[in-house]
Design an enzyme around this catalytic site. Structure first.
Site, short mmCIF file in Angstrom:
data_model
loop_
_atom_site.label_atom_id
_atom_site.label_comp_id
_atom_site.label_asym_id
_atom_site.label_seq_id
_atom_site.Cartn_x
_atom_site.Cartn_y
_atom_site.Cartn_z
N GLY A 174 -5.80 -4.71 13.05
CA GLY A 174 -4.81 -4.42 12.11
C GLY A 174 -3.49 -3.40 12.97
N ARG A 175 -2.40 -3.33 12.39
CA ARG A 175 -1.54 -2.03 13.06
C ARG A 175 -2.05 -0.88 12.71
NH1 ARG A 175 3.74 0.03 12.04
NH2 ARG A 175 5.06 0.17 14.07
N SER A 217 0.87 -1.21 -0.27
CA SER A 217 0.11 0.07 -0.09
C SER A 217 0.89 1.14 -0.06
CB SER A 217 -0.83 0.06 1.11
OG SER A 217 -2.12 -0.63 1.07
N HIS A 267 -3.47 9.09 -16.79
CA HIS A 267 -4.64 7.99 -17.36
C HIS A 267 -3.79 7.45 -18.59
CE1 HIS A 267 -8.35 8.09 -15.01
NE2 HIS A 267 -7.69 9.56 -14.60
N HIS A 271 -21.38 11.57 0.84
CA HIS A 271 -21.83 12.71 1.57
C HIS A 271 -21.69 14.23 0.75
CE1 HIS A 271 -17.85 12.20 3.30
NE2 HIS A 271 -17.99 13.41 3.66
N ASN A 314 -2.29 0.57 -4.54
CA ASN A 314 -2.30 -0.81 -3.79
C ASN A 314 -2.21 -1.99 -4.61
OD1 ASN A 314 -4.71 -2.73 -2.59
ND2 ASN A 314 -3.35 -1.92 -0.92
N HIS A 328 -2.13 7.45 -4.45
CA HIS A 328 -2.24 6.33 -3.85
C HIS A 328 -2.30 5.16 -4.63
CE1 HIS A 328 -5.68 3.21 -2.77
NE2 HIS A 328 -4.76 3.05 -1.69
#
Lengths: 320, 320
Positions: free
Chosen positions: B267-268, B100, B153, B183, B116, B114
């Site tokens: 998790g950590r 990640s 892209h 939201h 992953n 970001h």
């Protein structure tokens, strides 16, 4: 009287009148501590029914961000999350009204505080309406002072005392269990009062209890603001405050039922997220020195304890 | 070959070797852009099984906060949230490994990114193991530059091209739908690629696809960092960046499945929340002037559009 009270119809209009007046008087009292900025007012309405009055003060010299929100919404289907105790009411038509308060002071020696006072009414075409109150208040210090914590809890206990000796300890424990960051095994603050689904003993008695608790909130908080707001503080203390405010964000966005309920059901985002602090930091694996004031916050103040008497630690906030 | 591939056993060790080497080479490449701070390394293990290597760089002059985490955990019961497509696997023993990445640059003209890349294996005492890959990458600008979005892209599309012409548009759309703040009716950024439950065509082919996408991530991101990191910026732009980072926090704590899954399953915490930005602001009802660069971010860049061709807006990120 007790018999009559417990059968008396809930007086929605009386609650609304109280909450609106409370919003106004609380803003005035808070304004008395803040020389440089004033509360703004936003009136809003909601397509699905109802609306609210949002009052916000930003960038004050004492109050870095303060929000005092009134809302009164109605809908055709009560969501599950509105009542933990009576899931059978989910799906009924409902009205919900309340005042929500979050104060983020600028000086890191002044604690953040939160209060909420709410009333729900679930109606049914063929059955009697069901109503309940919920609310409470809790304190989140960055630098702990034992006398502040004692004053806060003594004021809370005094507001509960007319209703029996178990009320304060029950709602104090409920508060410790609710305002807890499970992923960090950490309390959000030093607690206070939290209650929900309250309708025992009739409408008049419950409403009087809610009013008493609400009126005790400024008595609990303002003396602490006055005592600490002028104290000198360092850049390091300010940085620690911003770091600890990250925990406030984590709690509100990951756990807080009111916040998640609001965001997921199309509430007014800017009013709901008014609770988030103005400036925040995250640092990876911050460690404060053993014996420092910063370390004492988590090691001493953020452990549930009896603030009225001996100060001894109590059971963890974790549900048994 | 295709027949054989689709029956071939998954090679867990090969994925682990690739991910560990990828973590190292990505940290080296990022380090090449940052003159003042270095990546630290934390090795950790988990009582329930497995562990990870967290690499974090903080307070750099180019990279204000960068995290590149490897983890490999196993457990006796796969949680529901691990696979949307095959809920029948919930409860099986599993292994999960992944890298990640979250990069928060200091200069507001450099976008946050970001990435992953993950692999899951669900085992069963009597049945064949089931495996799948997931991952992708997405970009979150504060000040938009069309050429950066196009480069991002195009690089993503080129990594997908060997696998058929529908792969990029599918995974681009999935990304737009996933990285969305419901939201606020707002995208988190300008998207990229997102895929999950990938096991079509055999292990070798899927693993090659994952590697190709992973290797294209620095090719997509680093040229943008190089092009923007030295540009002059104002205090006002910096404040806007901190304000917009609040949206990043809202997404990660309210919606992101990986974050919530990690926090709720022990998790950590410090590795999971490494994704949160170093400094953040919330302001009540901020409004930027019509025609300003700040307004153009939400009005133009944060609307899903075809960045390869005409730049025309596409369907909203909302699920149909």
């Amino acid at each position: 009287m007790k018999e009559k009270d417990s059968q008396s119809a809930p007086d929605l209009q009386a609650v609304r009148t109280f909450l609106l007046a409370y919003q106004q008087s609380l803003c005035s009292a808070l304004q008395g501590e803040e020389p440089d900025q004033t509360f703004l007012q936003d009136d809003w309405s909601r397509a699905e029914g109802g609306g609210g009055i949002t009052r916000v003060l930003e960038q004050g010299s004492v109050l870095e961000k303060a929000g005092v929100n009134f809302s009164h919404v109605h809908g055709s289907r009560l969501p599950d999350s509105a009542t933990a105790a009576r899931p059978e009411l989910a799906g009924r038509a409902f009205q919900a009204m309340g005042v929500s308060v979050v104060i983020h002071p600028r000086n890191p020696l002044v604690p953040t505080s939160h209060a909420n006072f709410r009333f729900f009414l679930a109606t049914h075409p063929e059955r009697a309406p069901v109503w309940w109150f919920g609310g409470g208040y809790d304190l989140t210090p960055y630098y702990g002072f034992e006398e502040d914590c004692q004053h806060w809890h003594r004021t809370a206990a005094a507001a509960c005392a007319p209703y029996g000796e178990k009320v304060y300890p029950n709602y104090k424990r409920w508060c410790d269990r609710y305002f807890r960051l499970a992923h960090r095994s950490e309390q959000r603050g030093i607690g206070g009062l939290f209650f929900d689904d309250l309708n025992t003993g009739g409408f008049a008695r419950c409403f009087a209890f809610l009013q008493g608790v609400a009126e005790s909130y400024p008595e609990a908080y303002l003396p602490i603001v006055r005592r600490r707001k002028g104290m000198a503080c360092t850049d390091g203390q300010r940085a620690f405050q911003e770091y600890r405010r990250g925990r406030y964000v984590e709690f509100n966005l990951v756990y807080d039922r009111g916040t998640l309920f609001g965001l997921q059901t199309g509430g007014r985002t800017e009013s709901i997220l008014m609770s988030l602090p103005p400036r925040v930091r995250w640092e990876y694996c911050r460690e404060d020195a053993a014996g420092s004031d910063e370390r004492r916050l988590t090691d001493f103040f953020l452990r549930p304890r009896d603030w009225l008497a001996d100060g001894f630690p109590e059971e963890s906030g974790e549900p048994a």
